[in-house]
Design an enzyme around this catalytic site. Structure first.
Site, PDB file in Angstrom:
ATOM      1  CG  HIS A   1       9.173  -0.361  -4.289  1.00 30.69           C
ATOM      2  ND1 HIS A   1       9.092   0.941  -4.715  1.00 30.69           N
ATOM      3  CD2 HIS A   1       8.187  -1.031  -4.932  1.00 30.69           C
ATOM      4  CE1 HIS A   1       8.086   1.043  -5.576  1.00 30.69           C
ATOM      5  NE2 HIS A   1       7.522  -0.143  -5.719  1.00 30.69           N
TER       6      HIS A   1
ATOM      7  CD  GLU B   1       7.264  -4.143  -8.155  1.00 29.70           C
ATOM      8  OE1 GLU B   1       6.073  -4.392  -8.017  1.00 29.70           O
ATOM      9  OE2 GLU B   1       7.834  -3.218  -7.538  1.00 29.70           O
TER      10      GLU B   1
ATOM     11  N   GLY C   1       3.574   2.656 -11.649  1.00 28.69           N
ATOM     12  CA  GLY C   1       2.837   3.921 -11.643  1.00 28.69           C
ATOM     13  C   GLY C   1       2.582   4.434 -13.053  1.00 28.69           C
TER      14      GLY C   1
ATOM     15  CD1 TRP D   1      -2.400  -1.733   0.052  1.00 27.55           C
ATOM     16  CD2 TRP D   1      -2.924  -1.340   2.186  1.00 27.55           C
ATOM     17  NE1 TRP D   1      -3.472  -2.529   0.357  1.00 27.55           N
ATOM     18  CE2 TRP D   1      -3.813  -2.305   1.670  1.00 27.55           C
ATOM     19  CE3 TRP D   1      -3.075  -0.951   3.521  1.00 27.55           C
ATOM     20  CZ2 TRP D   1      -4.834  -2.866   2.426  1.00 27.55           C
ATOM     21  CZ3 TRP D   1      -4.091  -1.504   4.284  1.00 27.55           C
ATOM     22  CH2 TRP D   1      -4.951  -2.457   3.745  1.00 27.55           C
ATOM     23  CE  LYS D   2       3.808   1.956  -4.780  1.00 25.95           C
ATOM     24  NZ  LYS D   2       4.407   2.530  -5.937  1.00 25.95           N
TER      25      LYS D   2
END
Ligand code: PEP
Length: 263
Positions: A101, A173, A179, A10-11
């Protein structure tokens, strides 16, 4: 047959109250769909502040839902002001810890050296690292990206033994697909994941690459999830924005259970 993974980070989103609300609905969904989701691994990584609330709702609920953290320190304790100890996360009941990340690497300047120390600390504390790797830009030729991935992955795994690989989830990723308006093309994802498997087979021996859990993340939506999940060598999806909406997350879990039946 390997389990399919459906996870979300969920950041820096959702308060404790919002987390509780989401988790109660998730618990209910998981409990009511036990048969459908039995071959899936579903995980949610809330903010640090909301982990305990999430655990309290899902613990002893026999829901199969795993709760994790989005980062941790590489040391268990000591003078690391503001950091979060992997030992303390384990003590709390955390199962998974995301590491490396793209936002941690870019905004907080995390290096592969730091990431490798975190991976080792998470494994040592008997949790599963979700190790994020990915090239920054979409290159004109995929070989450039594959070479970058090779160096990044081997650096990030430099402190672990081959026997630890089974406890690590690699999240491929591509940074340019995070995004973004669309996920990476299917053939591109497939080529990258196949390359990572061959690399791990070569570097760690045996079938380590074939057996490795490797999932894809980057602008996955309910519209794109099914085809990505169905890619033969892909073990799942790691979702950002789309999963903030619980209806979308549940949709993607149901899709995974359908794909799993025919995979
Ligand atoms: C991410 O940040 O890792 C991610 C996959 O986010 P999004 O799905 O929003 O692209």
């Amino acid at each position: 047959m390997k389990n399919l993974y459906v996870g979300t980070s969920w950041k820096m989103n959702k308060t404790v109250a919002e987390t509780r609300e989401y988790m109660k609905k998730m618990k209910e969904f998981m409990q009511n769909n036990g048969e459908a989701i039995k071959d899936l691994d579903v995980f949610i990584l809330p903010t640090f502040l909301a982990i305990d609330a999430a655990l309290q709702i899902t613990r002893n609920a026999n829901s199969g839902l795993k709760i994790g953290a989005q980062d941790c320190c590489w040391e268990d304790f000591g003078p690391f002001t503001g950091e979060v100890s992997p030992m303390h996360l384990k003590d709390l009941g955390v199962s998974y810890v995301e590491v490396g990340h793209a936002e941690r690497r870019e905004i907080f300047k995390e290096t592969d050296e730091m990431v490798s120390k975190k991976v080792a600390a998470i494994v040592k504390n008997k949790m599963k690292p979700i190790l994020c790797i990915g090239e920054e830009e979409k290159p004109s030729q995929i070989d450039i990206a594959l070479n970058f991935l090779k160096n990044q992955l081997l650096d990030d795994l430099s402190r672990i033994e081959s026997a630890d690989l089974k406890n690590i989830i690699i999240a491929y990723e591509p940074v340019w697909a995070i995004g973004a308006t669309a996920s990476a093309p299917l053939d591109y994802i497939k080529e990258a994941i196949d390359f990572l498997r061959a690399l791990l087979n070569k570097e760690f021996g045996g079938r380590h690459g074939d057996d490795q859990v490797i999932i894809y993340g980057g602008s996955v939506t309910p519209e794109s999830a099914k085809d990505i999940l169905a890619l033969p060598d892909n073990d799942g999806i790691f979702v950002g924005r789309s999963a903030l909406n619980i209806d979308y997350f549940i949709k993607m879990i149901i899709m995974a259970s359908e794909v799993q039946k025919v995979k």
